[in-house]
Design a protein around this motif. Structure first.
Motif, short mmCIF file in Angstrom:
data_model
loop_
_atom_site.label_atom_id
_atom_site.label_comp_id
_atom_site.label_asym_id
_atom_site.label_seq_id
_atom_site.Cartn_x
_atom_site.Cartn_y
_atom_site.Cartn_z
N GLY A 199 -13.66 3.59 -4.66
CA GLY A 199 -13.21 2.61 -3.66
C GLY A 199 -11.74 2.67 -3.34
O GLY A 199 -11.28 1.94 -2.46
N ALA A 200 -10.98 3.53 -4.02
CA ALA A 200 -9.54 3.59 -3.76
C ALA A 200 -9.25 4.14 -2.36
O ALA A 200 -8.24 3.76 -1.74
CB ALA A 200 -8.86 4.47 -4.82
N MET A 201 -10.14 4.99 -1.85
CA MET A 201 -9.91 5.53 -0.50
C MET A 201 -9.89 4.42 0.54
O MET A 201 -9.19 4.51 1.56
CB MET A 201 -11.00 6.54 -0.14
CG MET A 201 -10.75 7.95 -0.63
SD MET A 201 -9.29 8.73 0.12
CE MET A 201 -9.77 8.80 1.84
N GLY A 202 -10.65 3.36 0.31
CA GLY A 202 -10.68 2.26 1.26
C GLY A 202 -9.35 1.55 1.42
O GLY A 202 -9.12 0.86 2.41
N GLU A 203 -8.44 1.72 0.45
CA GLU A 203 -7.14 1.06 0.51
C GLU A 203 -6.15 1.79 1.40
O GLU A 203 -5.17 1.19 1.85
CB GLU A 203 -6.56 0.94 -0.91
CG GLU A 203 -7.44 0.16 -1.89
CD GLU A 203 -6.85 0.13 -3.29
OE1 GLU A 203 -5.62 0.41 -3.41
OE2 GLU A 203 -7.59 -0.15 -4.25
N VAL A 204 -6.39 3.08 1.66
CA VAL A 204 -5.40 3.86 2.40
C VAL A 204 -5.97 4.59 3.60
O VAL A 204 -5.21 5.08 4.44
CB VAL A 204 -4.74 4.90 1.45
CG1 VAL A 204 -4.01 4.21 0.31
CG2 VAL A 204 -5.77 5.88 0.91
N ASP A 206 -7.28 3.84 6.34
CA ASP A 206 -7.05 3.34 7.70
C ASP A 206 -5.69 3.74 8.26
O ASP A 206 -5.51 3.73 9.48
CB ASP A 206 -7.18 1.81 7.72
CG ASP A 206 -8.61 1.34 7.52
OD1 ASP A 206 -9.52 2.15 7.79
OD2 ASP A 206 -8.81 0.19 7.08
N TRP A 207 -4.73 4.08 7.42
CA TRP A 207 -3.39 4.37 7.93
C TRP A 207 -2.74 5.64 7.38
O TRP A 207 -1.74 6.11 7.92
CB TRP A 207 -2.45 3.19 7.65
CG TRP A 207 -2.61 2.55 6.29
CD1 TRP A 207 -3.40 1.49 5.97
CD2 TRP A 207 -1.95 2.94 5.08
NE1 TRP A 207 -3.28 1.19 4.62
CE2 TRP A 207 -2.39 2.06 4.06
CE3 TRP A 207 -1.02 3.93 4.76
CZ2 TRP A 207 -1.95 2.15 2.74
CZ3 TRP A 207 -0.58 4.03 3.44
CH2 TRP A 207 -1.04 3.14 2.46
N LEU A 208 -3.29 6.21 6.33
CA LEU A 208 -2.72 7.44 5.77
C LEU A 208 -3.48 8.65 6.32
O LEU A 208 -4.71 8.65 6.33
CB LEU A 208 -2.78 7.41 4.24
CG LEU A 208 -2.03 8.53 3.50
CD1 LEU A 208 -0.54 8.44 3.78
CD2 LEU A 208 -2.31 8.45 2.00
N ARG A 209 -2.74 9.68 6.76
CA ARG A 209 -3.35 10.85 7.36
C ARG A 209 -2.95 12.11 6.58
O ARG A 209 -1.92 12.12 5.89
CB ARG A 209 -2.89 11.01 8.82
CG ARG A 209 -3.28 9.85 9.71
CD ARG A 209 -4.77 9.81 9.97
NE ARG A 209 -5.14 8.69 10.85
CZ ARG A 209 -5.50 7.49 10.42
NH1 ARG A 209 -5.53 7.25 9.11
NH2 ARG A 209 -5.81 6.54 11.26
N LEU A 275 1.18 3.97 -3.78
CA LEU A 275 1.45 5.39 -3.72
C LEU A 275 1.32 5.93 -2.29
O LEU A 275 2.10 6.77 -1.85
CB LEU A 275 0.50 6.14 -4.65
CG LEU A 275 0.74 5.95 -6.15
CD1 LEU A 275 -0.41 6.51 -6.95
CD2 LEU A 275 2.05 6.64 -6.56
N GLY A 276 0.33 5.40 -1.56
CA GLY A 276 0.16 5.82 -0.17
C GLY A 276 1.36 5.46 0.68
O GLY A 276 1.78 6.23 1.56
N VAL A 323 3.49 7.82 13.44
CA VAL A 323 3.66 7.49 12.02
C VAL A 323 4.15 6.05 11.88
O VAL A 323 3.71 5.32 10.97
CB VAL A 323 4.65 8.47 11.36
CG1 VAL A 323 4.86 8.11 9.89
CG2 VAL A 323 4.14 9.89 11.48
N ARG A 324 5.02 5.64 12.76
CA ARG A 324 5.55 4.28 12.68
C ARG A 324 4.45 3.24 12.89
O ARG A 324 4.41 2.22 12.20
CB ARG A 324 6.64 4.09 13.74
CG ARG A 324 7.19 2.68 13.75
CD ARG A 324 8.17 2.48 14.88
NE ARG A 324 8.86 1.22 14.73
CZ ARG A 324 10.08 0.97 15.15
NH1 ARG A 324 10.75 1.93 15.76
NH2 ARG A 324 10.64 -0.20 14.98
N THR A 325 3.55 3.50 13.84
CA THR A 325 2.46 2.57 14.09
C THR A 325 1.59 2.40 12.85
O THR A 325 1.20 1.28 12.48
CB THR A 325 1.60 3.06 15.26
OG1 THR A 325 2.41 3.14 16.44
CG2 THR A 325 0.43 2.12 15.52
N ARG A 326 1.30 3.50 12.18
CA ARG A 326 0.48 3.41 10.97
C ARG A 326 1.25 2.77 9.81
O ARG A 326 0.66 2.11 8.95
CB ARG A 326 -0.02 4.81 10.59
CG ARG A 326 -1.02 5.34 11.62
CD ARG A 326 -1.63 6.67 11.21
NE ARG A 326 -0.73 7.80 11.39
CZ ARG A 326 -0.12 8.44 10.42
NH1 ARG A 326 -0.29 8.05 9.15
NH2 ARG A 326 0.67 9.46 10.66
#
Length: 389
Positions: A199-204, A206-209, A275-276, A323-326
Motif C-alpha cells: 500500500g505504500a505506492m498509494g501514498e506517492v 498520484d504525484w511522483l513520476r 521520501l517521495g 513538476v511544480r504542479t505535482r
C-alpha cells in the motif's frame, strides 16, 4: 562592429535632431539601453520633454536642447560631454527612422534581460539544491515567467509556449558528489520502502513520476512498481523483478541482478510520502537548472527574433511548471500560478503595443535632418532642469 551600439547611438541622435521623435518611442525605456551613458541621456531627453522644454515645440531645434540634455544626464553619469552628443547626431542616418532604431535597442534589451534572469534562476536552483529548499527556486521561476510575459507585451506579441524546431544545445549540469550521493540514497531507500510495504505506492503514485528520479535505473524500477500498482497486482521483490524482465531491463543490462539485490535488500522501513517529497524536491531544483540553461542558450542566440525567443523560453519552462504542479499536489495545496504582469494603469501599454506593432513604419512627414540649429536659443523661459526619478 557592434550593431546594437550603432542602434543606440542612432536613436539618441534622432531625438537630439528631432525631439518630436520621442512621441514615437513611448514604448522604449531608458533601461533598454545597454550603455549607462545612453540610459542617462535618453532619460534626460524624456525628462526635458515632460518639463515642457521649448525644443519640443515647432520650429528649429535650439542648441540648448543638446546642452540641457547633456547637463541633465551629467547629474547621473560621468563622462558625457557635448562633443559626444554631437557624435550621436552624426551617427543618425535618418531621424525619421527612430522607431526602427528603437526596435533594435528593444530587441537587444530582450535578449539581455532574458539572459540575466535565466542566470539568476540557475544560481537559485543550485543554491536550493545544496540547502534542500525549493521556495527560492519557484519564486525566481515565477519572476522569469512574469518577465517573459511583460517583454512579449512590450514587443507587441502574445506570450505562448512554442517548441523550438531544434532544441538548444546546453551544457550538462555538474552535480556535486555529496549531493548526488544523498539523492541516490533517498531514491534507493524509497524504492525499498515501496517494495516492502504493502500500500505504500498509494501514498506517492498520484504525484511522483519516474522522471523525478535522478538515477535512470531508479526511475525505471519506479515505473515497474507503478505498472504493478495500476494493474492491481501484488508488489514484492519477485513481482518487481518479473516486471523488470518483461520490460527488458535485464536483457539490455539496464539493471543487473546485483544492483537489484542491493536496492531491494535495503531496510524497507520508512515514510514513503516523506521520501517521495525528498525525491521531488531534488527533481524541482534539477529541472529548474535544466530549464534555466535552456532559456539562457536561447537568449544567447543573436539570430533568434524576440517573439520566438520569448515563446521558446516559455516552452522551456514547461517541465518545471509540471513538476511544480505535482509538488503542490503532494502538499495538499492548489497549484499556484506565475504572477501575471498586467500593464500598469498608470503606464501607456496601449501606446507601447501600438508602437511595437508599427515600429518599422517611418513617420509620414519626416523632419529634415538639419533641423538642429546652432543659433541662439529662444528667449522664452523654460523650467530649470530637475533630477528625474
Amino acid at each position: 562592429m557592434n550593431p546594437l551600439l550603432d542602434a543606440e547611438q542612432a536613436v539618441l541622435g534622432a531625438v537630439l535632431l528631432d525631439p518630436g521623435q520621442l512621441a514615437q518611442l513611448e514604448w522604449l525605456a531608458p533601461d533598454h539601453f545597454y550603455r549607462p551613458v545612453h540610459q542617462a541621456l535618453f532619460a534626460a531627453l524624456r525628462q526635458l520633454r515632460s518639463d515642457g522644454h521649448p525644443a519640443a515645440g515647432e520650429g528649429p531645434v535650439p542648441l540648448s536642447w543638446v546642452t540641457d540634455a547633456v547637463n541633465e544626464a551629467g547629474r547621473h553619469v560621468r563622462g558625457l560631454t557635448a562633443s559626444y552628443a554631437h557624435t550621436l547626431v552624426s551617427a543618425c542616418p535618418r531621424p525619421a527612422h527612430a522607431p526602427v532604431y528603437g526596435r533594435m535597442v528593444l530587441e537587444g534589451a530582450i535578449h539581455r534581460t532574458v539572459t540575466q534572469h535565466a542566470i539568476r534562476l540557475h544560481q537559485e536552483a543550485r543554491t536550493g539544491a545544496l540547502r534542500g529548499e525549493v521556495e527560492g527556486t519557484l519564486h525566481y521561476a515565477d519572476v522569469l515567467t512574469g518577465v517573459l510575459t511583460d517583454l512579449a507585451r512590450r514587443w507587441g506579441t502574445e506570450p505562448r509556449p512554442v517548441a523550438p524546431a531544434t532544441p538548444p544545445a546546453t551544457i550538462p549540469s555538474v552535480v556535486p558528489p555529496t549531493q548526488a550521493d544523498q539523492g541516490a540514497e533517498d531514491e534507493a531507500f524509497l524504492l525499498a520502502v515501496l517494495v516492502e510495504r504493502p500500500g505504500a505506492m498509494g501514498e506517492v503514485v498520484d504525484w511522483l513520476r519516474p522522471g523525478d528520479f535522478a538515477d535512470p535505473v531508479h526511475g525505471q524500477l519506479y515505473r515497474c512498481l507503478g505498472a504493478l500498482h495500476h494493474r492491481g497486482e501484488p508488489i514484492d521483490r519477485i513481482t518487481l523483478l518479473w516486471e523488470a524482465q518483461r520490460r527488458g531491463l535485464l536483457a539490455d543490462r539496464t539493471l543487473s541482478r546485483d544492483r537489484f539485490a542491493v536496492i531491494c535488500d535495503g531496510v524497507g522501513a520508512g515514510d514513503a510520502e516523506w521520501l517521495g517529497k525528498q525525491v521531488m524536491r531534488s527533481s524541482i531544483t534539477r529541472t529548474a537548472a535544466a530549464s534555466a540553461r535552456a532559456v539562457r542558450a536561447l537568449a544567447e542566440d543573436e539570430t533568434l527574433a524576440p517573439g520566438r525567443l520569448i515563446n521558446h523560453a516559455l516552452h522551456s519552462l514547461g517541465p518545471l511548471a509540471d513538476v511544480r504542479t505535482r509538488w503542490e499536489t503532494a502538499h495538499g495545496r492548489p497549484a499556484s500560478r506565475a504572477p501575471s504582469s498586467a500593464p500598469s494603469p498608470s503606464g501607456p501599454p496601449a501606446a507601447r503595443v501600438h508602437a511595437a506593432l508599427t515600429r518599422s513604419a517611418p513617420l509620414a512627414a519626416p523632419s529634415p535632418p538639419d533641423r538642429l540649429s546652432l543659433g541662439p536659443a529662444p528667449t522664452a523661459a523654460r523650467p530649470s532642469s530637475r533630477i528625474h526619478s
